[in-house]
Design an enzyme around this catalytic site. Structure first.
Site, PDB file in Angstrom:
ATOM      1  NE  ARG A 125       6.312   1.162   9.041  1.00 34.86           N
ATOM      2  CZ  ARG A 125       6.722  -0.162   8.985  1.00 34.86           C
ATOM      3  NH1 ARG A 125       7.805  -0.835   9.038  1.00 34.86           N
ATOM      4  NH2 ARG A 125       5.523  -0.962   8.957  1.00 34.86           N
ATOM      5  CG  HIS A 135       7.397  -2.209   5.726  1.00 32.51           C
ATOM      6  ND1 HIS A 135       7.937  -0.794   5.730  1.00 32.51           N
ATOM      7  CD2 HIS A 135       6.002  -1.992   5.330  1.00 32.51           C
ATOM      8  CE1 HIS A 135       6.906  -0.144   5.306  1.00 32.51           C
ATOM      9  NE2 HIS A 135       5.846  -0.789   5.292  1.00 32.51           N
ATOM     10  CG  HIS A 143       2.230  -3.603   3.684  1.00 32.34           C
ATOM     11  ND1 HIS A 143       1.555  -3.094   2.719  1.00 32.34           N
ATOM     12  CD2 HIS A 143       3.207  -2.506   4.371  1.00 32.34           C
ATOM     13  CE1 HIS A 143       2.233  -1.898   2.608  1.00 32.34           C
ATOM     14  NE2 HIS A 143       2.909  -1.402   3.601  1.00 32.34           N
ATOM     15  CD  GLU A 163       2.838   2.509   2.668  1.00 34.47           C
ATOM     16  OE1 GLU A 163       2.974   1.261   3.206  1.00 34.47           O
ATOM     17  OE2 GLU A 163       3.415   3.395   2.890  1.00 34.47           O
ATOM     18  CG  HIS A 207       7.275   0.278   0.794  1.00 36.76           C
ATOM     19  ND1 HIS A 207       6.210  -0.987   0.549  1.00 36.76           N
ATOM     20  CD2 HIS A 207       6.504   0.721   2.068  1.00 36.76           C
ATOM     21  CE1 HIS A 207       5.526  -0.936   1.523  1.00 36.76           C
ATOM     22  NE2 HIS A 207       5.508  -0.011   2.339  1.00 36.76           N
ATOM     23  CD  GLU A 222       2.682   1.267   8.719  1.00 42.44           C
ATOM     24  OE1 GLU A 222       1.846   1.366   7.799  1.00 42.44           O
ATOM     25  OE2 GLU A 222       4.154   1.223   8.477  1.00 42.44           O
TER      26      GLU A 222
HETATM   27 MN    MN Z   1       4.066   0.157   3.927  1.00 39.96          MN
END
Ligand code: MN
Ligand code: MN
Length: 415
Positions: free
Chosen positions: A122, A125, A127, A131, A170, A193
């Site tokens: 993943r 990124h 946000h 999280e 992360h 997401e």
């Molecule tokens: Mn994340």
């Protein structure tokens, strides 16, 4: 009262519950004067459902097909599921989510269910929301940088949590032998997401000469950057954890508190014959300042005792087993729903609720709260810490009986 044969025709699963509810109704309580419930049914055909049916779905909801006679009123839907959430699939893994747009009641939490293959990444990124996550299968490596430039790399295994404060960058990568699956909770029902700030997007949308100045290298070195984001992609398995940790260590400073917590193997806050409750909040999982959680295991026949949470809504993820939860509100209102693995439940702050294990295996679910600390009020704890004469006058229960009620907030009954 009504024909058992007809009930059996209506629903084999519902019949058992209806008979049970009717038997209880004959003896005591609110069902003697029911506002709703199958025991109102008198005439032929009353409990039948001749219309279109989808038994594969309806059979999973006996409590909706035949609500207990004590259920009353109409409450917002408190059930959702990852089982019917569309997957976004890429090479390296997939994700699906349930946001407030999908599940109107859930304004504090967005839930994401993600799978990463061994080596699946993943992408790096960040946000707007914090999280929080629980690993439910396999293991992955997480990387994160805190706001004082202190890097953190760790491996997360089944039963472990992570928490990344809002804005901290992360990544996640599935490890061997078979990658991982986990559930993320954003502390915002509007988070997504599918809409995060991605490192590849920023590179692709910055002029090469700016990248050159910013990184102090020739613009040509960015000739092969991806023009579309990666989001999830297949990578190669990382080396051992200690070499990754050494590779990111520039100053020797590390974050003061770990970004992961081994909840599944932690000492339960409550243990009884009926099961266990494990808690992770900012008291023991210090970085988790906006999300608290309770991992609950209930043995067959056990019940998560009647309680409520004074400081936050409860977002639930059902991990295994069969559950039936009833939520109580003013009105009066009482709503009973059924939950299976992969389902999501939601209880508004301060609304009374209990969860029964109605299967023949252990039931495990996790309650997630947008709050710094886990808080609950146990009904039995309250009523055994109130003058017995006062309680007796309310409920028409004698004081000798009240003296037998649990006074230690057992969590799961039986004790
Ligand atoms: Mn994340
Ligand atoms: Mn609860």
């Amino acid at each position: 009262m009504f024909s058992r044969r007809k009930i059996l025709r209506a629903s084999a699963a519902g019949a058992v519950m209806t008979a049970t509810a009717a038997a209880q109704a004959a003896t005591f309580g609110n069902p003697d004067e029911p506002a709703q419930g199958a025991l109102n049914a008198k005439g032929p055909g009353n409990l039948e459902d001749p219309g279109p049916q989808n038994p594969a779905i309806s059979s999973q909801f006996p409590s909706a097909q035949f609500p207990p006679a004590t259920d009353v009123g109409g409450m917002p839907m408190d059930w959702a599921s990852f089982n019917n959430a569309p997957k976004r699939i890429q090479n390296g893994g997939w994700a699906r989510q349930v946001t407030q747009k999908d599940f109107a009641i859930s304004d504090t939490i967005t839930g994401v269910n993600m799978r990463l293959t061994a080596g699946g990444i993943r992408e790096l990124h960040w946000h707007q929301a914090a999280e929080w996550a629980i690993m439910t299968y396999g293991s992955c490596r997480v990387t994160v940088l805190d706001a004082e430039s202190r890097p953190y790399v760790a491996d997360v295994n089944e039963g472990d949590l992570w928490y990344f404060p809002a804005g901290l960058p992360h990544s996640l990568q599935g490890l061997g032998p078979d990658g991982c699956e986990f559930v993320i909770c954003f502390d915002d029902g509007d988070a997504s997401e599918f809409n995060t700030l991605l490192v590849t997007d920023w590179f692709a949308h910055t002029p090469p000469e700016v990248l050159a100045k910013n990184f102090g290298v020739p613009a040509e070195s960015f000739a092969k950057i991806p023009l579309r984001n990666l989001w999830i992609f297949q990578g190669t398995l990382p080396g051992d954890l200690s070499s990754d940790r050494a590779a990111v260590d520039k100053t020797g400073s590390v974050p003061p508190h770990p970004f992961i917590f081994q909840l599944g193997s932690s000492t339960p806050a409550k243990t009884s014959k009926g099961g266990t409750v494990r808690i992770a909040d900012s008291g023991n999982f210090h970085v988790a300042t906006t999300v608290a959680a309770a991992l609950v295991t209930i043995r067959p026949g056990g019940v998560r005792e009647m309680h409520w949470h004074p400081n936050a809504d409860e977002w639930q993820y059902y991990i295994k087993g069969k559950a039936r939860m009833t939520v109580f509100n003013t009105g009066p209102n009482a709503l009973t729903m059924d939950f299976s693995a992969g389902d999501i439940g939601y209880v508004k702050r301060n609304l009374g609720h209990y969860v029964q294990n109605v299967g023949n295996t252990d039931l495990t679910f996790i309650g997630v709260f947008r709050a710094p600390r886990y808080e609950e009020i146990s009904l039995s704890n309250w009523l055994t810490h109130t003058p017995p004469a006062l309680v007796a006058q309310h409920l028409n229960v004698d004081q000798e009986t009240i003296a037998k009620w649990p006074d230690d907030g057992p969590g799961i009954m039986p004790r």
